[in-house]
Design a protein around this motif. Structure first.
Motif, PDB file in Angstrom:
ATOM      1  N   HIS A 275     -12.969  16.644   1.449  1.00  0.00           N
ATOM      2  CA  HIS A 275     -12.574  17.085   2.780  1.00  0.00           C
ATOM      3  C   HIS A 275     -12.028  15.881   3.524  1.00  0.00           C
ATOM      4  N   TYR A 276     -11.155  16.140   4.469  1.00  0.00           N
ATOM      5  CA  TYR A 276     -10.507  15.076   5.214  1.00  0.00           C
ATOM      6  C   TYR A 276     -10.840  15.216   6.690  1.00  0.00           C
ATOM      7  N   THR A 277     -10.939  14.087   7.382  1.00  0.00           N
ATOM      8  CA  THR A 277     -11.321  14.114   8.786  1.00  0.00           C
ATOM      9  C   THR A 277     -10.131  13.942   9.715  1.00  0.00           C
ATOM     10  N   GLU A 278      -9.206  13.043   9.379  1.00  0.00           N
ATOM     11  CA  GLU A 278      -8.049  12.783  10.222  1.00  0.00           C
ATOM     12  C   GLU A 278      -6.871  12.405   9.341  1.00  0.00           C
ATOM     13  N   GLY A 279      -5.685  12.382   9.934  1.00  0.00           N
ATOM     14  CA  GLY A 279      -4.524  12.086   9.109  1.00  0.00           C
ATOM     15  C   GLY A 279      -3.348  11.552   9.901  1.00  0.00           C
ATOM     16  N   TRP A 280      -2.422  10.950   9.173  1.00  0.00           N
ATOM     17  CA  TRP A 280      -1.183  10.429   9.731  1.00  0.00           C
ATOM     18  C   TRP A 280      -0.038  10.991   8.905  1.00  0.00           C
ATOM     19  N   VAL A 281       0.992  11.464   9.584  1.00  0.00           N
ATOM     20  CA  VAL A 281       2.165  12.023   8.913  1.00  0.00           C
ATOM     21  C   VAL A 281       3.387  11.278   9.437  1.00  0.00           C
ATOM     22  N   GLU A 282       4.174  10.763   8.494  1.00  0.00           N
ATOM     23  CA  GLU A 282       5.390  10.046   8.868  1.00  0.00           C
ATOM     24  C   GLU A 282       6.581  10.983   8.701  1.00  0.00           C
TER      25      GLU A 282
ATOM     26  N   SER B 237       3.307   0.521   8.237  1.00  0.00           N
ATOM     27  CA  SER B 237       2.701  -0.731   7.775  1.00  0.00           C
ATOM     28  C   SER B 237       1.460  -1.073   8.591  1.00  0.00           C
ATOM     29  N   MET B 238       1.440  -0.700   9.863  1.00  0.00           N
ATOM     30  CA  MET B 238       0.250  -0.936  10.690  1.00  0.00           C
ATOM     31  C   MET B 238      -0.935  -0.149  10.149  1.00  0.00           C
ATOM     32  N   LEU B 239      -0.664   1.059   9.705  1.00  0.00           N
ATOM     33  CA  LEU B 239      -1.723   1.901   9.147  1.00  0.00           C
ATOM     34  C   LEU B 239      -2.272   1.298   7.859  1.00  0.00           C
ATOM     35  N   THR B 240      -1.395   0.857   6.983  1.00  0.00           N
ATOM     36  CA  THR B 240      -1.867   0.281   5.717  1.00  0.00           C
ATOM     37  C   THR B 240      -2.626  -1.011   5.960  1.00  0.00           C
ATOM     38  N   GLU B 241      -2.191  -1.813   6.937  1.00  0.00           N
ATOM     39  CA  GLU B 241      -2.932  -3.036   7.280  1.00  0.00           C
ATOM     40  C   GLU B 241      -4.311  -2.689   7.814  1.00  0.00           C
ATOM     41  N   GLN B 242      -4.380  -1.680   8.661  1.00  0.00           N
ATOM     42  CA  GLN B 242      -5.666  -1.277   9.234  1.00  0.00           C
ATOM     43  C   GLN B 242      -6.613  -0.781   8.145  1.00  0.00           C
ATOM     44  N   ILE B 243      -6.115   0.005   7.219  1.00  0.00           N
ATOM     45  CA  ILE B 243      -6.942   0.528   6.129  1.00  0.00           C
ATOM     46  C   ILE B 243      -7.434  -0.616   5.255  1.00  0.00           C
ATOM     47  N   ALA B 244      -6.545  -1.577   4.938  1.00  0.00           N
ATOM     48  CA  ALA B 244      -6.950  -2.731   4.136  1.00  0.00           C
ATOM     49  C   ALA B 244      -8.002  -3.552   4.868  1.00  0.00           C
ATOM     50  N   HIS B 245      -7.831  -3.707   6.184  1.00  0.00           N
ATOM     51  CA  HIS B 245      -8.812  -4.457   6.979  1.00  0.00           C
ATOM     52  C   HIS B 245     -10.166  -3.750   6.989  1.00  0.00           C
ATOM     53  N   GLU B 246     -10.166  -2.437   7.181  1.00  0.00           N
ATOM     54  CA  GLU B 246     -11.427  -1.682   7.190  1.00  0.00           C
ATOM     55  C   GLU B 246     -12.131  -1.770   5.846  1.00  0.00           C
ATOM     56  N   ARG B 247     -11.365  -1.709   4.754  1.00  0.00           N
ATOM     57  CA  ARG B 247     -11.974  -1.839   3.430  1.00  0.00           C
ATOM     58  C   ARG B 247     -12.576  -3.222   3.239  1.00  0.00           C
ATOM     59  N   ALA B 248     -11.869  -4.258   3.691  1.00  0.00           N
ATOM     60  CA  ALA B 248     -12.385  -5.627   3.566  1.00  0.00           C
ATOM     61  C   ALA B 248     -13.655  -5.802   4.389  1.00  0.00           C
ATOM     62  N   VAL B 249     -13.668  -5.260   5.599  1.00  0.00           N
ATOM     63  CA  VAL B 249     -14.860  -5.353   6.448  1.00  0.00           C
ATOM     64  C   VAL B 249     -16.027  -4.623   5.793  1.00  0.00           C
ATOM     65  N   HIS B 250     -15.757  -3.444   5.247  1.00  0.00           N
ATOM     66  CA  HIS B 250     -16.809  -2.669   4.580  1.00  0.00           C
ATOM     67  C   HIS B 250     -17.348  -3.421   3.370  1.00  0.00           C
ATOM     68  N   ARG B 251     -16.441  -3.997   2.568  1.00  0.00           N
ATOM     69  CA  ARG B 251     -16.846  -4.759   1.386  1.00  0.00           C
ATOM     70  C   ARG B 251     -17.685  -5.978   1.783  1.00  0.00           C
TER      71      ARG B 251
ATOM     72  N   VAL C  26       2.381  11.020   3.868  1.00  0.00           N
ATOM     73  CA  VAL C  26       1.218  11.678   4.458  1.00  0.00           C
ATOM     74  C   VAL C  26      -0.021  10.942   3.985  1.00  0.00           C
ATOM     75  N   TYR C  27      -0.875  10.577   4.937  1.00  0.00           N
ATOM     76  CA  TYR C  27      -2.155   9.952   4.579  1.00  0.00           C
ATOM     77  C   TYR C  27      -3.258  10.675   5.320  1.00  0.00           C
ATOM     78  N   LEU C  28      -4.225  11.195   4.567  1.00  0.00           N
ATOM     79  CA  LEU C  28      -5.384  11.849   5.161  1.00  0.00           C
ATOM     80  C   LEU C  28      -6.619  11.030   4.818  1.00  0.00           C
ATOM     81  N   GLN C  29      -7.433  10.754   5.828  1.00  0.00           N
ATOM     82  CA  GLN C  29      -8.656   9.966   5.665  1.00  0.00           C
ATOM     83  C   GLN C  29      -9.768  10.868   5.163  1.00  0.00           C
TER      84      GLN C  29
END
Length: 189
Positions: free
Chosen positions: A70-77, A120-134, A47-50
């Motif tokens: 508080h969380y806005t959206e989430g993914w449940v496997e 894995s697509m979700l974790t890649e997307q999160i890593a990409h968003e963090r890199a873009v933000h940084r 479970v991952y909640l943003q």
């Protein structure tokens, strides 16, 4: 290191897993509660909640007494993609429910099954968003430094020009004073 058999089992489990996207998480709902509520319909994997963005969280904490994230959206496997699809179809637009007086009794599930979507697509997307933000923060900081450096350079230039103008004005005053005094002495003599 994984053995060939363990790797094959892991890949097979990843292929069987299905991911459900929850577009709105009710305020105050935490990942363990989501796992508990959805675990009643099938075996839940990850479970991952943003979390809400930092600025919004700061303002919420400033004006309310709630300090929990508080969380806005989430993914449940789900372990089985058939269960994930069934759960998404069954619970979408349905009230979360619970006993009368519970926090989320009147809230509604908003979920969708994501076909061919892997964790894995979700974790890649999160890593990409963090890199873009940084990178964006790094760029803003460097731009701010350049602006500050330019501003200080302009301030120093203005100070130097003011000193030059002051010296020039003093020289003119001295020359005028000296020019006035020189002609006055011959007149007096």
């Amino acid at each position: 290191p994984l053995s060939a058999q363990a790797l094959a089992e892991f890949n097979a489990a990843q292929e069987r897993a299905g991911v459900v996207y929850i577009s709105r998480i009710p305020p105050g709902m935490q990942p363990p509660k989501v796992r508990h509520l959805l675990g009643a319909y099938g075996e839940v994997g990850r479970v991952y909640l943003q979390q809400e963005d930092a600025k919004r969280a700061y303002l919420r904490r400033k004006h309310t007494s709630t300090k929990k994230p508080h969380y806005t959206e989430g993914w449940v496997e789900f372990v089985d993609k058939k269960v994930a699809r069934t759960v998404a179809e069954m619970l979408n637009a349905q009230p979360i429910g619970g006993k009368k007086g519970t926090r989320w009794r009147d809230d509604v599930w908003t979920m969708k099954y994501l076909p061919r979507f892997k964790w894995s697509m979700l974790t890649e997307q999160i890593a990409h968003e963090r890199a873009v933000h940084r990178d964006r923060l790094r760029q803003e900081v460097s731009q701010s430094r350049m602006e500050q450096k330019d501003y200080l350079k302009q301030v120093e230039l203005a100070r130097v020009l003011d000193k030059r103008a002051e010296r020039k004005r003093k020289r003119e005053e001295e020359s005028e004073a000296a020019g006035e005094k020189a002609p006055q002495k011959p007149k007096a003599e």
